[in-house]
Design a protein around this motif. Sequence first.
Motif, PDB file in Angstrom:
ATOM      1  N   GLN A 176       0.959  -1.204  -0.387  1.00 22.74           N
ATOM      2  CA  GLN A 176       0.122   0.395   0.471  1.00 22.74           C
ATOM      3  C   GLN A 176       0.742   1.474  -0.076  1.00 22.74           C
ATOM      4  O   GLN A 176      -0.061   2.210  -1.078  1.00 22.74           O
ATOM      5  CB  GLN A 176      -0.650  -0.017   1.078  1.00 22.74           C
ATOM      6  N   SER A 177       2.410   1.284   0.814  1.00 22.10           N
ATOM      7  CA  SER A 177       2.768   2.215   0.437  1.00 22.10           C
ATOM      8  C   SER A 177       3.298   2.372  -0.387  1.00 22.10           C
ATOM      9  O   SER A 177       3.832   3.616  -1.256  1.00 22.10           O
ATOM     10  CB  SER A 177       4.077   2.075   1.702  1.00 22.10           C
ATOM     11  N   PHE A 178       3.775   1.432  -1.322  1.00 25.04           N
ATOM     12  CA  PHE A 178       4.300   2.046  -2.649  1.00 25.04           C
ATOM     13  C   PHE A 178       3.305   1.990  -3.867  1.00 25.04           C
ATOM     14  O   PHE A 178       3.685   2.559  -4.054  1.00 25.04           O
ATOM     15  CB  PHE A 178       4.832   0.197  -3.598  1.00 25.04           C
ATOM     16  N   LEU A 179       2.252   1.678  -3.616  1.00 19.88           N
ATOM     17  CA  LEU A 179       0.627   2.086  -4.606  1.00 19.88           C
ATOM     18  C   LEU A 179       0.733   3.216  -3.898  1.00 19.88           C
ATOM     19  O   LEU A 179       0.690   4.304  -5.131  1.00 19.88           O
ATOM     20  CB  LEU A 179      -0.213   1.433  -3.555  1.00 19.88           C
ATOM     21  N   VAL A 180       1.117   4.276  -2.748  1.00 17.70           N
ATOM     22  CA  VAL A 180       0.766   6.067  -2.628  1.00 17.70           C
ATOM     23  C   VAL A 180       2.246   6.296  -3.277  1.00 17.70           C
ATOM     24  O   VAL A 180       1.817   7.805  -3.975  1.00 17.70           O
ATOM     25  CB  VAL A 180       0.815   5.617  -1.081  1.00 17.70           C
ATOM     26  N   ARG A 181       3.339   6.067  -3.089  1.00 18.55           N
ATOM     27  CA  ARG A 181       4.537   6.547  -3.769  1.00 18.55           C
ATOM     28  C   ARG A 181       3.981   6.747  -5.378  1.00 18.55           C
ATOM     29  O   ARG A 181       4.365   7.661  -6.303  1.00 18.55           O
ATOM     30  CB  ARG A 181       5.807   6.247  -2.986  1.00 18.55           C
ATOM     31  N   LEU A 182       4.323   5.807  -5.891  1.00 18.18           N
ATOM     32  CA  LEU A 182       3.698   5.735  -7.143  1.00 18.18           C
ATOM     33  C   LEU A 182       2.533   6.150  -7.592  1.00 18.18           C
ATOM     34  O   LEU A 182       3.222   7.294  -8.521  1.00 18.18           O
ATOM     35  CB  LEU A 182       3.041   3.883  -7.891  1.00 18.18           C
TER      36      LEU A 182
ATOM     37  N   ASP B 139       1.549   9.392  -5.989  1.00 18.07           N
ATOM     38  CA  ASP B 139       2.287  10.532  -6.134  1.00 18.07           C
ATOM     39  C   ASP B 139       2.939  10.994  -7.377  1.00 18.07           C
ATOM     40  O   ASP B 139       3.202  12.207  -7.594  1.00 18.07           O
ATOM     41  CB  ASP B 139       2.906  10.765  -4.680  1.00 18.07           C
ATOM     42  N   ARG B 140       3.856   9.901  -7.665  1.00 18.77           N
ATOM     43  CA  ARG B 140       4.751  10.050  -9.149  1.00 18.77           C
ATOM     44  C   ARG B 140       4.492  10.553  -9.749  1.00 18.77           C
ATOM     45  O   ARG B 140       5.487  11.618 -10.395  1.00 18.77           O
ATOM     46  CB  ARG B 140       6.112   9.490  -8.360  1.00 18.77           C
TER      47      ARG B 140
ATOM     48  N   ALA C 246       2.568  13.690 -17.998  1.00 19.28           N
ATOM     49  CA  ALA C 246       2.422  13.713 -19.099  1.00 19.28           C
ATOM     50  C   ALA C 246       2.977  12.821 -19.395  1.00 19.28           C
ATOM     51  O   ALA C 246       1.948  11.775 -20.702  1.00 19.28           O
ATOM     52  CB  ALA C 246       1.819  14.874 -19.236  1.00 19.28           C
ATOM     53  N   ASP C 247       4.000  12.649 -19.984  1.00 22.68           N
ATOM     54  CA  ASP C 247       4.555  12.094 -21.022  1.00 22.68           C
ATOM     55  C   ASP C 247       4.573  10.067 -20.933  1.00 22.68           C
ATOM     56  O   ASP C 247       5.476   9.551 -19.441  1.00 22.68           O
ATOM     57  CB  ASP C 247       5.785  12.207 -21.190  1.00 22.68           C
TER      58      ASP C 247
ATOM     59  N   ILE D  60       6.523   8.065 -17.974  1.00 23.70           N
ATOM     60  CA  ILE D  60       5.639   7.289 -16.829  1.00 23.70           C
ATOM     61  C   ILE D  60       6.401   6.273 -16.485  1.00 23.70           C
ATOM     62  O   ILE D  60       6.392   5.742 -15.437  1.00 23.70           O
ATOM     63  CB  ILE D  60       3.896   7.498 -17.364  1.00 23.70           C
ATOM     64  N   GLN D  61       6.592   5.198 -17.627  1.00 27.19           N
ATOM     65  CA  GLN D  61       6.911   3.865 -17.364  1.00 27.19           C
ATOM     66  C   GLN D  61       8.064   4.283 -17.186  1.00 27.19           C
ATOM     67  O   GLN D  61       8.659   3.164 -16.117  1.00 27.19           O
ATOM     68  CB  GLN D  61       7.113   3.534 -19.226  1.00 27.19           C
ATOM     69  N   ARG D  62       9.058   5.160 -16.923  1.00 26.86           N
ATOM     70  CA  ARG D  62      10.309   5.172 -16.598  1.00 26.86           C
ATOM     71  C   ARG D  62      10.579   5.254 -15.366  1.00 26.86           C
ATOM     72  O   ARG D  62      10.813   4.236 -14.499  1.00 26.86           O
ATOM     73  CB  ARG D  62      10.861   5.901 -17.136  1.00 26.86           C
ATOM     74  N   VAL D  63       9.549   6.145 -14.216  1.00 26.67           N
ATOM     75  CA  VAL D  63       9.334   6.534 -13.277  1.00 26.67           C
ATOM     76  C   VAL D  63       8.829   5.308 -12.463  1.00 26.67           C
ATOM     77  O   VAL D  63       8.967   4.443 -11.349  1.00 26.67           O
ATOM     78  CB  VAL D  63       8.204   8.051 -13.050  1.00 26.67           C
ATOM     79  N   ALA D  64       7.982   4.836 -13.243  1.00 23.50           N
ATOM     80  CA  ALA D  64       6.792   3.333 -12.901  1.00 23.50           C
ATOM     81  C   ALA D  64       8.221   2.527 -12.618  1.00 23.50           C
ATOM     82  O   ALA D  64       8.154   1.426 -10.835  1.00 23.50           O
ATOM     83  CB  ALA D  64       5.846   3.221 -13.731  1.00 23.50           C
ATOM     84  N   CYS D  65       8.913   1.980 -13.902  1.00 28.44           N
ATOM     85  CA  CYS D  65       9.461   1.396 -14.114  1.00 28.44           C
ATOM     86  C   CYS D  65      10.946   1.368 -11.885  1.00 28.44           C
ATOM     87  O   CYS D  65      10.880   0.209 -11.530  1.00 28.44           O
ATOM     88  CB  CYS D  65      10.299   0.908 -14.608  1.00 28.44           C
ATOM     89  N   GLN D  66      11.389   2.500 -12.603  1.00 34.99           N
ATOM     90  CA  GLN D  66      12.338   2.624 -11.096  1.00 34.99           C
ATOM     91  C   GLN D  66      11.757   2.486  -9.791  1.00 34.99           C
ATOM     92  O   GLN D  66      12.385   2.522  -9.183  1.00 34.99           O
ATOM     93  CB  GLN D  66      12.868   4.217 -11.164  1.00 34.99           C
ATOM     94  N   LEU D  67      10.345   2.970  -9.615  1.00 35.61           N
ATOM     95  CA  LEU D  67       9.681   2.755  -8.447  1.00 35.61           C
ATOM     96  C   LEU D  67       9.566   1.259  -7.788  1.00 35.61           C
ATOM     97  O   LEU D  67       9.953   0.813  -7.494  1.00 35.61           O
ATOM     98  CB  LEU D  67       8.356   3.520  -8.093  1.00 35.61           C
ATOM     99  N   LEU D  68       8.909   0.440  -8.687  1.00 31.91           N
ATOM    100  CA  LEU D  68       8.680  -0.837  -9.016  1.00 31.91           C
ATOM    101  C   LEU D  68      10.066  -1.617  -8.862  1.00 31.91           C
ATOM    102  O   LEU D  68       9.833  -2.804  -7.904  1.00 31.91           O
ATOM    103  CB  LEU D  68       8.216  -1.443 -10.182  1.00 31.91           C
ATOM    104  N   GLY D  69      10.688  -1.744  -9.496  1.00 33.21           N
ATOM    105  CA  GLY D  69      12.672  -2.501  -9.019  1.00 33.21           C
ATOM    106  C   GLY D  69      13.219  -1.684  -8.354  1.00 33.21           C
ATOM    107  O   GLY D  69      13.414  -3.146  -6.891  1.00 33.21           O
ATOM    108  N   ASP D  70      12.957  -0.735  -7.667  1.00 34.55           N
ATOM    109  CA  ASP D  70      13.499  -0.306  -5.894  1.00 34.55           C
ATOM    110  C   ASP D  70      12.218  -1.695  -5.154  1.00 34.55           C
ATOM    111  O   ASP D  70      13.054  -1.879  -4.343  1.00 34.55           O
ATOM    112  CB  ASP D  70      13.317   0.846  -6.234  1.00 34.55           C
ATOM    113  N   HIS D  71      11.226  -1.430  -5.140  1.00 34.82           N
ATOM    114  CA  HIS D  71      10.572  -2.395  -4.691  1.00 34.82           C
ATOM    115  C   HIS D  71      10.394  -3.255  -4.751  1.00 34.82           C
ATOM    116  O   HIS D  71      10.576  -3.838  -2.843  1.00 34.82           O
ATOM    117  CB  HIS D  71       8.961  -2.080  -5.295  1.00 34.82           C
TER     118      HIS D  71
END
Length: 308
Positions: free
Chosen positions: A179-185, A187-188, A193-194, A198-209
Amino acid sequence: MTNQPRHEPWPAGGGEMGERVRKHDWASTSLGPLHRWPTSLKTATDLILGCEFPMILLWGTDLTQIYNDGCRAMMANKHPTSLGRPARECWPETWDLHEPIYGRVWRGETVTLHDQMIPTMRHGYREEAYFTSCYSPVRGETGGVAGVLVTVFETTGRLRADEERRQREDALRAEEKRQSFLVRLGDRIRTLADPVEIQRVACQLLGDHLGASHTYYYDYDEKAERGVVRRDYPVAGETSIAGTYRLQDFPFVHSALRGGAPLVLPEVSNAPLGVEESARFERLRLRGYVGVPLVKEGKLVAVLNVCQ
């Protein structure tokens, strides 16, 4: 007329097992009839029958069993036929474990086991049960070891309850982390819009998680028979795998994902891949793989990939 002293049957009391000891045909065992038992054996028998804790007395070189009421439930369908039988006959499934322990006790040593897993057949089927047990020597008339006193507590229920509690706590922590990850995702990416960003940020957060070596989106182009990794997120020390790939180079993965269900390959080396497809995974240094397909109007358009 002189009153003669009244002799109570021995052993006195002891609950159900005391009654069974009094009535058992001991003459057919190695211990012989009750009236010939040595004082040391009678004393040890009185000790276990009068104790509320589960106790077993194993007497003589064949370790003939005498046990108290506290042991009845623990022995299940081995009760009451275990009374007066050698331990090896009653517990053949545990003999390999217990034989060396009895040998140590017979040499005068006390042995204690904590939460020991002991396979048993007490309910007619093999089960893994856990016990905390103390095996101590009992001295005979001459001072030598004549038997083994076993005090035993079954801990199966407690250990299983502890494990279930740990699993519930682990699941709760995992859900809180998710749930904490989904909130961070959220928010980021909320202000982005691009699509590629969006893919880059989502992949970064998911990879770290997840602690993955690579996370990336794979966009499918069925007409061109290719897939494109526009941006990926490799951990430090890993090489980017961004680029264009032919679908025919990954036939097993492509075929599986087209069905719309996630594909999980915990060990790529053990997956049913062809030689060439396995080699391509190896060159990309991807040992484990999870692909989650995105299907629109019945067509596979992209895959979110997590690799190790």
